[in-house]
Write an enzyme that holds these catalytic residues in place. Structure first.
Site, mmCIF file in Angstrom:
data_model
loop_
_atom_site.group_PDB
_atom_site.id
_atom_site.type_symbol
_atom_site.label_atom_id
_atom_site.label_comp_id
_atom_site.label_asym_id
_atom_site.label_seq_id
_atom_site.Cartn_x
_atom_site.Cartn_y
_atom_site.Cartn_z
ATOM 1 N N GLY A 184 0.825 -1.204 0.000
ATOM 2 C CA GLY A 184 0.000 0.000 0.000
ATOM 3 C C GLY A 184 0.855 1.248 0.000
ATOM 4 N N PRO A 214 2.447 5.024 1.020
ATOM 5 C CA PRO A 214 3.007 5.482 2.291
ATOM 6 C C PRO A 214 1.940 6.100 3.184
ATOM 7 C CG PRO A 214 4.258 6.355 0.431
ATOM 8 C CD PRO A 214 3.051 5.706 -0.138
ATOM 9 N N GLY A 215 2.062 5.876 4.481
ATOM 10 C CA GLY A 215 1.202 6.555 5.447
ATOM 11 C C GLY A 215 -0.136 5.909 5.729
ATOM 12 N N LYS A 272 0.953 0.766 7.573
ATOM 13 C CA LYS A 272 1.561 -0.568 7.468
ATOM 14 C C LYS A 272 2.480 -0.851 8.665
ATOM 15 C CE LYS A 272 3.241 0.357 3.308
ATOM 16 N NZ LYS A 272 2.685 1.720 3.129
ATOM 17 N N THR A 273 3.318 0.127 9.006
ATOM 18 C CA THR A 273 4.209 -0.033 10.154
ATOM 19 C C THR A 273 3.394 -0.199 11.434
ATOM 20 O OG1 THR A 273 5.713 1.460 9.012
ATOM 21 C CG2 THR A 273 6.200 0.988 11.313
ATOM 22 N N GLU A 314 -16.826 24.192 -10.226
ATOM 23 C CA GLU A 314 -17.288 23.668 -8.935
ATOM 24 C C GLU A 314 -18.344 24.567 -8.309
ATOM 25 O OE1 GLU A 314 -16.384 20.580 -7.726
ATOM 26 O OE2 GLU A 314 -15.656 20.642 -9.783
#
Ligand code: ADP
Length: 461
Positions: free
Chosen positions: A62, A64-65, A68-69, A284
């Site tokens: 996946g 970063p951030g 996972k860690t 928008e």
């Protein structure tokens, strides 16, 4: 016993052991079904034999951030075992043999202190397919990779060690690494969705003095595309805002400001010309201004032109009663209103830039409108083709197409009319968007109060 004490004293302190890892699954939010898979890994330690054959390596894949860690730590924390970690980039060394000897030392420590989890961050740094990197650096890395393979195979039957590695590129790993018995289980951790973001915010809010009425939904809505690390950061920055003002509770406003700062950080990495910002803002703003006229659609959470990770020209639209939309529970009238809103960007492009200068910025929303119009007519919802009697009659298909077109045209005219009546409001929203990049619900509705030709009450969720 004196001898035993001496031996313990002589033993080198483990270098790769992380002490005091006390993470639990409840600290990792938004896991959904992934949690079951991870609980099974914990059982490897707690139920022993039964799971021993199930492979020694788990690959967490996946961006970063996404946590996972954190997850690897939670597995160790739940199982109550030691946690050893190393970043694979630490393996890649100039001096021949250093990477390999580090891997050996890491696994020796993990085994001596088993049961343990070994966590290898950024496995792709060292686990890239062999032979892809030329030169002596490549050779060194191959030696490291070989040692890793040996270490993964080496402990069978000796202490319980599980290796968890993280990567954003499972596709480039050396095939030998992902063979059965090595990293033979892949778990994908995607970026969190809306609900996931609410949960992550709440996990980080647990340890903070939050005001009772904090609107997590509002923050989650405006952080589309953000990962856990960024959301954790938002809560931290909000806490700093609060303390700086000498207050004792974190409010929704603190979080909103923090989220806008986080977002601006992302924006700084993207460059757009003023003209482009303005064009996107008109697009928008038009949807928001038209939507505000309709009861089922006016539940605007925020309006933004901020580009998001993963979407180059991306900008998040306002959220319009997402529940009703997702569940397909629009009534006949609100389906028509929806078509009108989806045509607003096309109408604005014509009104602001003229027929000759039309762009294709509205292509996606116009497509939404067309498909909704077909549902409307083919589903027998229109005036002419009410009821199912006309539904299956093949020779009426041309009629139905013509009528879908008429429906689109009718809605288009309505969108144009609303925008013309609300020019002041449009200009104000566009200006603020270009300046701030995002408007909160409150900011948007105060502009509606000030400049709008209709003055609806701000809706509540
Ligand atoms: P990764 O290893 O995927 O790069 P990390 O685990 O290092 O991500 O995440 C960094 C920090 O972000 C974590 O320590 C935690 O504070 C926060 N975080 C990330 N994902 C989550 C999540 N799902 N739930 C709670 N916090 C998270």
């Amino acid at each position: 016993s004196g001898a035993r004490v001496r031996r313990a004293h002589n033993k080198r302190l483990p270098q790769y052991l992380e002490r005091g890892v006390d993470v639990k699954f409840s600290d990792v939010a938004g896991l959904g079904k992934i949690r079951l898979e991870l609980e099974e890994i914990v059982k490897f330690f707690t139920h022993g034999e039964m799971y021993r054959r199930r492979g020694v390596g788990i690959l967490l894949c996946g961006p970063p951030g996404v946590g996972k860690t954190l997850l690897a730590k939670a597995v160790a924390g739940e199982a109550g075992v030691n946690f050893f970690s190393i970043s694979a980039s630490q393996f890649v060394e100039i001096y021949v043999g250093v990477g390999a000897s580090r891997v050996r030392a890491l696994y020796q420590e993990a085994r001596e202190n088993a049961p343990s989890v070994v966590f290898i961050d950024e496995l792709d740094a060292v686990g890239r397919e062999r032979g892809l990197i030329k030169g002596s650096g490549g050779q060194e890395r191959d030696a490291t990779l070989n040692q890793l393979l040996v270490s993964l195979d080496g402990f069978e039957g000796r202490g319980e060690v599980i290796t968890i590695a993280s990567t954003n590129r499972p596709d480039i790993l050396d095939p030998a690494l992902v063979r059965p018995g090595r990293f033979d289980r892949k778990i994908y951790i995607p970026k969190p969705g809306l609900i996931g973001r609410i949960e992550i915010l709440k996990v980080h809010a647990r340890k903070k003095p939050m005001a009772e009425d904090v609107d997590y939904m509002a923050i989650a809505s405006m952080t589309d595309g953000m990962v856990g690390a960024e959301l954790a950061n938002i809560v931290e920055v909000a806490a700093i805002n609060m303390m700086r003002d000498g207050r004792t509770e974190i409010t929704t406003d603190d979080l909103l400001q923090a989220a806008q700062m986080e977002e601006r950080g992302m924006l700084d990495r993207k460059e757009r010309s003023l003209d482009t910002w303005k064009q996107v803002a008109i697009n928008e703003a038009a949807m928001a201004v038209v939507a505000v006229n309709y009861p089922d659609l006016k539940n605007i959470e925020f309006v933004t032109i901020a580009p998001r990770a993963g979407r180059e020209l991306g900008y998040v639209r306002m959220k319009m009663d997402p529940i009703k939309f997702k569940e397909g529970m629009l009534t006949r009238q609100s389906l028509l209103d929806h078509i009108t809103v989806q045509l607003a960007p096309r109408a604005a492009d014509e009104l602001w830039f003229g027929e000759d200068q039309l762009s294709t910025i509205w292509a996606e929303t116009a497509d939404n409108a067309r498909s909704a119009a077909r549902t409307y007519v083919l589903g027998g919802l229109s005036e002419k083709h009410h009821g199912l009697s006309n539904f299956w009659v093949a020779d009426r298909l041309n009629d139905l197409d013509t009528e879908a077109l008429q429906t689109v045209n009718m809605c288009y005219e309505r969108a144009k009319e609303i925008l013309q009546k609300n020019r002041k409001l449009m200009d104000a929203v566009v200006d603020e968007l270009v300046q701030k990049k995002s408007l909160t619900k409150q900011e948007f509705f105060s502009l509606v109060e000030l400049h709008g030709s209709i003055k609806p009450m701000p809706p509540s969720i």
